[in-house]
Design an enzyme around this catalytic site. Structure first.
Site, PDB file in Angstrom:
ATOM      1  N   SER A  19       0.849  -1.207   0.000  1.00  0.00           N
ATOM      2  CA  SER A  19       0.000   0.000   0.000  1.00  0.00           C
ATOM      3  C   SER A  19       0.880   1.252   0.000  1.00  0.00           C
ATOM      4  CB  SER A  19      -0.883  -0.020   1.268  1.00  0.00           C
ATOM      5  OG  SER A  19      -1.631   1.166   1.391  1.00  0.00           O
ATOM      6  N   SER A 137       9.924   9.779   9.109  1.00  0.00           N
ATOM      7  CA  SER A 137       8.844  10.760   8.937  1.00  0.00           C
ATOM      8  C   SER A 137       9.404  12.115   9.346  1.00  0.00           C
ATOM      9  CB  SER A 137       7.678  10.388   9.867  1.00  0.00           C
ATOM     10  OG  SER A 137       6.717  11.420   9.932  1.00  0.00           O
ATOM     11  N   TYR A 150       3.693   8.059  17.936  1.00  0.00           N
ATOM     12  CA  TYR A 150       4.217   7.980  16.564  1.00  0.00           C
ATOM     13  C   TYR A 150       5.533   8.769  16.463  1.00  0.00           C
ATOM     14  CZ  TYR A 150       4.137   8.223  11.409  1.00  0.00           C
ATOM     15  OH  TYR A 150       4.445   8.128  10.068  1.00  0.00           O
ATOM     16  N   LYS A 154       9.230   7.387  15.443  1.00  0.00           N
ATOM     17  CA  LYS A 154       9.924   7.837  14.225  1.00  0.00           C
ATOM     18  C   LYS A 154      11.254   8.531  14.551  1.00  0.00           C
ATOM     19  CE  LYS A 154       7.139   6.229  11.087  1.00  0.00           C
ATOM     20  NZ  LYS A 154       7.578   5.222  10.115  1.00  0.00           N
TER      21      LYS A 154
HETATM   22  N1  LIG Z   1       1.156   8.734   5.003  1.00  0.00           N
HETATM   23  C1  LIG Z   1       1.848   9.643   5.673  1.00  0.00           C
HETATM   24  O1  LIG Z   1       1.372  10.771   5.903  1.00  0.00           O
HETATM   25  C2  LIG Z   1       3.236   9.329   6.145  1.00  0.00           C
HETATM   26  C3  LIG Z   1       4.085  10.408   6.463  1.00  0.00           C
HETATM   27  C4  LIG Z   1       5.375  10.138   6.905  1.00  0.00           C
HETATM   28  C5  LIG Z   1       5.801   8.825   7.023  1.00  0.00           C
HETATM   29  N2  LIG Z   1       4.949   7.799   6.717  1.00  0.00           N
HETATM   30  C6  LIG Z   1       5.455   6.435   6.879  1.00  0.00           C
HETATM   31  O2  LIG Z   1       5.462   5.807   5.620  1.00  0.00           O
HETATM   32  C7  LIG Z   1       5.394   4.391   5.795  1.00  0.00           C
HETATM   33  C8  LIG Z   1       4.361   3.836   4.847  1.00  0.00           C
HETATM   34  O3  LIG Z   1       3.095   4.360   5.197  1.00  0.00           O
HETATM   35  P1  LIG Z   1       1.945   4.693   4.138  1.00  0.00           P
HETATM   36  O4  LIG Z   1       1.590   6.107   4.333  1.00  0.00           O
HETATM   37  O5  LIG Z   1       2.322   4.198   2.821  1.00  0.00           O
HETATM   38  O6  LIG Z   1       0.764   3.854   4.813  1.00  0.00           O
HETATM   39  P2  LIG Z   1      -0.181   2.701   4.288  1.00  0.00           P
HETATM   40  O7  LIG Z   1      -1.095   2.441   5.429  1.00  0.00           O
HETATM   41  O8  LIG Z   1      -0.723   3.025   2.952  1.00  0.00           O
HETATM   42  O9  LIG Z   1       0.825   1.458   4.106  1.00  0.00           O
HETATM   43  C9  LIG Z   1       1.429   0.834   5.194  1.00  0.00           C
HETATM   44  C10 LIG Z   1       1.664  -0.629   4.810  1.00  0.00           C
HETATM   45  O10 LIG Z   1       2.379  -1.246   5.889  1.00  0.00           O
HETATM   46  C11 LIG Z   1       1.788  -2.508   6.151  1.00  0.00           C
HETATM   47  N3  LIG Z   1       2.054  -2.890   7.534  1.00  0.00           N
HETATM   48  C12 LIG Z   1       1.568  -2.317   8.667  1.00  0.00           C
HETATM   49  N4  LIG Z   1       2.023  -2.986   9.734  1.00  0.00           N
HETATM   50  C13 LIG Z   1       2.816  -3.988   9.285  1.00  0.00           C
HETATM   51  C14 LIG Z   1       3.575  -5.001   9.899  1.00  0.00           C
HETATM   52  N5  LIG Z   1       3.568  -5.160  11.234  1.00  0.00           N
HETATM   53  N6  LIG Z   1       4.296  -5.831   9.116  1.00  0.00           N
HETATM   54  C15 LIG Z   1       4.278  -5.721   7.768  1.00  0.00           C
HETATM   55  N7  LIG Z   1       3.550  -4.794   7.116  1.00  0.00           N
HETATM   56  C16 LIG Z   1       2.837  -3.928   7.872  1.00  0.00           C
HETATM   57  C17 LIG Z   1       0.299  -2.303   5.878  1.00  0.00           C
HETATM   58  O11 LIG Z   1      -0.383  -3.541   5.667  1.00  0.00           O
HETATM   59  C18 LIG Z   1       0.355  -1.415   4.637  1.00  0.00           C
HETATM   60  O12 LIG Z   1       0.400  -2.190   3.450  1.00  0.00           O
HETATM   61  C19 LIG Z   1       5.104   4.168   7.263  1.00  0.00           C
HETATM   62  O13 LIG Z   1       6.293   3.813   7.933  1.00  0.00           O
HETATM   63  C20 LIG Z   1       4.616   5.520   7.732  1.00  0.00           C
HETATM   64  O14 LIG Z   1       4.813   5.725   9.105  1.00  0.00           O
HETATM   65  C21 LIG Z   1       3.687   8.015   6.270  1.00  0.00           C
END
Ligand SMILES: NC(=O)c1ccc[n+]([C@@H]2O[C@H](COP(=O)([O-])OP(=O)(O)OC[C@H]3O[C@@H](n4cnc5c(N)ncnc54)[C@H](O)[C@@H]3O)[C@@H](O)[C@H]2O)c1
Length: 255
Positions: A19, A137, A150, A154
């Site tokens: 995702s 992040s 969170y 991070k």
């Molecule tokens: N979306 C934002 O605003 C944002 C901003 C900064 C950082 N991030 C970071 O980016 C990364 C990806 O997030 P995203 O926004 O694409 O979110 P998302 O929810 O679209 O994707 C996260 C994916 O991680 C998988 N996942 C969750 N827990 C898991 C586990 N224990 N083992 C294996 N897979 C697992 C989920 O099934 C999902 O497919 C994360 O580390 C998140 O903290 C996101």
């Protein structure tokens, strides 16, 4: 895609690859010529095969899952060039006086231990020239209201990335992390997220939040061989937000 930043013949594992940022990273790595393992807690084998990737079920909070994932990748492909420790969870919007241990533990187990397990078990299986990119992040560099669990997890990812860069540098393995502000993925739209997104649009000079493809591009840059002297960095993707308040932000503030 041109030959610049190509990943031909290389093998990459992307956790949380099913995702958002992880999925766009898988797509991009495949376009650059890599063979990619999409690892996720959720079942994504159809998504993976549609892209030409291999799916591996893995809960990154479990060390045995991560070890098995990386060992199976090495057995199957004979090499491991790139690991993107991207899987993460958001927790919940809670101020520090109401935050629950459960939320702290969830963020700690997935966001911090997930990355630690990946670094530990990838480093032993990589040759010199290996690259690890962690998705931290912007919340790993500053505080954020109602996001204590969170934010703490991070900050830990940034610290782990720098420590790994120091420890693994002698082995020729580079470790960096990306630090985006809000990214347009399912995670950002979790409960309360749309309110935060509306606010952030006023604060970001570019007037929008980040797209998952833009984070994937930064991960690709850090994971490329061309980027060979960048090590231990926390690359901020904030659309210029840290440079100062926007005009529209000011006018909203005083109106
Ligand atoms: N979306 C934002 O605003 C944002 C901003 C900064 C950082 N991030 C970071 O980016 C990364 C990806 O997030 P995203 O926004 O694409 O979110 P998302 O929810 O679209 O994707 C996260 C994916 O991680 C998988 N996942 C969750 N827990 C898991 C586990 N224990 N083992 C294996 N897979 C697992 C989920 O099934 C999902 O497919 C994360 O580390 C998140 O903290 C996101």
């Amino acid at each position: 895609m041109s030959d610049f930043f190509n990943l031909k013949g290389q093998v990459a594992v992307v956790t949380g690859g099913g995702s958002g940022i992880g999925l766009k990273t898988v797509e991009r790595f495949i376009a650059a010529g890599a063979r990619v393992v999409m690892a996720d807690r959720d079942h994504c084998s159809e998504k993976a095969s549609a892209l030409g990737a291999t799916f591996a079920a893995c809960d990154v909070s479990k060390e045995s899952d991560v070890e098995q994932l990386l060992e199976a990748t090495l057995r199957e492909y004979g090499r491991l060039d790139i690991l993107v420790n991207n899987a993460g969870v958001f927790g919940a919007y809670q101020k520090l006086d109401e935050i629950t241990t459960d939320v702290f533990e969830r963020c700690y187990r997935v966001n911090l231990l997930g990355v630690a397990h990946g670094i530990k078990h990838a480093a032993k299986r990589m040759q010199p020239g290996g690259r690890i990119v962690n998705t931290a992040s912007a919340a790993g560099l500053t505080g954020a209201v109602s996001l204590g669990a969170y934010v703490a997890s991070k900050h830990a990812v940034v610290g782990l990335s720098k420590t790994a860069a120091v420890e693994l540098g002698a082995q020729g393995i580079r470790v960096n992390c990306v630090c985006p502000t809000t990214v347009n993925t399912p995670m950002a739209h979790e409960q309360g997220g749309d309110f935060m997104i509306a606010g952030e649009r006023l604060l970001v000079p570019l007037g929008r939040i980040c797209e998952a493809e833009e984070v994937a591009a930064a991960i690709h840059f850090l994971a490329s061989e061309e980027c060979g002297f960048v090590n231990g960095q926390a690359l901020l993707l904030d659309g210029g937000m840290g440079c100062g308040m926007t005009e529209i932000g000011f006018s909203e503030l005083i109106s």
